[in-house]
Scaffold this active site. Structure first.
Site, PDB file in Angstrom:
ATOM      1  N   SER A   1       0.868  -1.169   0.000  1.00 55.97           N
ATOM      2  CA  SER A   1       0.000   0.000   0.000  1.00 55.97           C
ATOM      3  C   SER A   1       0.906   1.220   0.000  1.00 55.97           C
ATOM      4  O   SER A   1       1.833   1.305   0.818  1.00 55.97           O
ATOM      5  CB  SER A   1      -0.927  -0.015   1.217  1.00 55.97           C
ATOM      6  N   GLU A   2       0.654   2.143  -0.910  1.00 52.19           N
ATOM      7  CA  GLU A   2       1.646   3.195  -1.187  1.00 52.19           C
ATOM      8  C   GLU A   2       1.834   4.187  -0.040  1.00 52.19           C
ATOM      9  O   GLU A   2       2.778   4.959  -0.052  1.00 52.19           O
ATOM     10  CB  GLU A   2       1.318   3.921  -2.494  1.00 52.19           C
TER      11      GLU A   2
END
Lengths: 233, 219
Positions: B46-47
């Site tokens: 997840s960025e």
């Protein structure tokens, strides 16, 4: 040891004036400098340019500054959770610069690391690229982006020590380490401020050289934006 | 029958390969995590700064300091790690993430994607989408073939502001699986019971159709 501690949020925010550019750490409401935002509301500092990935929600985070019309310009990647923001943007009261999230992070990091500009493929061929130098590297197009210039960076960490060393927790880390040292003055608010020597140097995420002032915050609300749970079958 | 969102996710999950690092966008892509095929190990990135993302927490276990890019509370799995935003996008631009799955409002036959802005209507920002599409080697788009007004979103040219150019490799919709080739959209599979004619009628772009088009296998 160079002691970076200040007594409280008031001392930490000394020198922040109307019209300044401020970086604020956090992703959504996760890892935001709650105490400093509350103090900026109290100080009624106006015409701020805020560099922050998001703009909070209507009644928390940077939304509190928006409510009081203290922000002149927002530089963010995503601002979808805030109706007041949308209203001010559409009415033209608020200037908004939307930029890709990785570019936002790298423009902070570049400022921190003394790199004036860099090339990234993000945004090439889109409206983000308008007016920017484009160049091909290894057969792929990139656009030039510049390091940010900011007066203050305000970051939030989990633990810190008197020397300004910081440790973050979970995904509350996000933009905070990138912004430390990326402005003329960096303020760190921490949940727990410890004497120098209490933190293992091996575990430190950001060394104190990037932090000018550190203080222990109080009453962290840590609001959850999207409380999502698993069903127990 | 056109697929529902869960079935689109189920079909995309078949694209996961063993030991892939995968970034899932918001919406249908998030559902892909529910359908990881048996015997396949993947790690979700997840960025906002986590690798090894696990399922949502049980009630009472939510941690405000542990969220995904959609700002939802999450958990981590053994082997997980946290990192800052610049590092996270370094990992993305450096093509260390094997597969990116994201939603779209429009995709065009040259692989352009529009998913961040409807001028005058929706201006929320691009988040990490522009970095992801510009950098990822392998991008699969999960989207609806037609919009609520019945208009095709599979186009010769995108009409909305672009997120990225020439980057999409594969598109999975409620009607079809399509690959983007140098010559345009190539129809690979159709939803169970959906005819090729129906897909052609629902697609503004030209479709390359070679031989029998098999039905997707769902579930």
């Amino acid at each position: 040891m160079i002691n970076k501690t200040v007594n409280n949020v008031q001392d930490a925010l000394q020198g922040i004036e109307n019209g300044m550019t401020i970086m604020l750490g956090g992703f959504g409401l996760c890892g935001i400098p709650e105490n400093s935002i509350a103090e900026l509301v109290k100080k009624e500092t106006k015409d701020l340019t805020c560099i922050s990935n998001n703009a909070g929600v209507d009644d928390f985070g940077l939304g509190l500054l928006l409510q009081k019309r203290q922000i002149k310009k927002m530089i963010s990647s995503y601002v979808g959770e805030n109706a007041e923001f949308e209203r001010q943007m559409l009415s033209g009261e608020l200037e908004v610069d939307l930029i890709p999230q990785g570019t936002l992070a790298e423009r902070c990091r570049a400022a921190q690391a003394g790199i004036p500009a860099f090339f990234t493929p993000a945004g090439y061929g889109t409206e983000v690229a308008e007016g920017k130098e484009a160049r091909e590297f290894n057969g792929k197009m990139h656009i030039m982006e510049h390091a940010f210039k900011a007066d203050f960076a305000i970051v939030k960490a989990w633990k810190g020590d008197e020397a300004g060393n910081l440790i973050f927790k979970g995904t509350a880390r996000n933009f905070n380490p990138c912004m430390a040292g990326a402005a003329k003055i960096t303020i760190a608010e921490v949940e727990e401020l410890l004497p120098a020597g209490s933190l293992d140097p091996n575990e430190i995420h950001i060394p104190g050289i990037l932090v000018n002032r550190i203080f222990q915050g109080v009453k962290y609300e840590k609001r959850i934006e999207q409380r999502t749970v698993r069903k127990i079958f | 029958m056109a697929l529902d969102k869960n079935q689109i996710a189920q079909r995309i999950a078949q694209e996961l390969k063993h030991n892939y690092y995968v970034n899932l966008g918001i919406g249908i892509p998030t559902l892909v995590a529910n359908y990881i095929p048996e015997g396949i190990d993947v790690e979700f990135q997840s960025e906002n700064g986590v690798l090894g993302m696990g399922p949502f927490p049980f009630e009472g276990d939510e941690d405000a300091d542990l969220i995904n890019a959609g700002k939802q509370t999450i958990t981590t799995l053994p082997g997980a790690s946290f990192f800052d935003s610049a590092f996270s996008f370094g990992m993305i631009r450096g093509q260390h993430v094997d597969l990116t799955i994201l939603g779209a409002m429009e995709v065009s036959e040259n692989g352009d994607i529009a998913n961040w802005k409807i001028p005058g209507k929706m201006v929320k920002g691009m988040g990490g989408a522009m970095d992801l599409v510009a950098s990822a080697e392998n991008i699969i788009v999960a989207m609806m073939h037609i919009n609520k007004a019945g208009e095709s979103k599979i186009l010769k040219r995108c009409t909305l502001p672009l997120t990225g150019v020439g980057c999409v490799k594969k598109v999975v919709t409620e009607l079809a699986v399509m690959e983007i080739t140098p010559k345009g959209f190539k129809l690979l599979e159709r939803a169970p019971g959906v005819t090729v004619e129906h897909i052609i009628a629902s697609t503004e772009a030209n479709l390359i159709i070679e031989g029998e088009i098999p039905e997707m296998i769902i579930g």
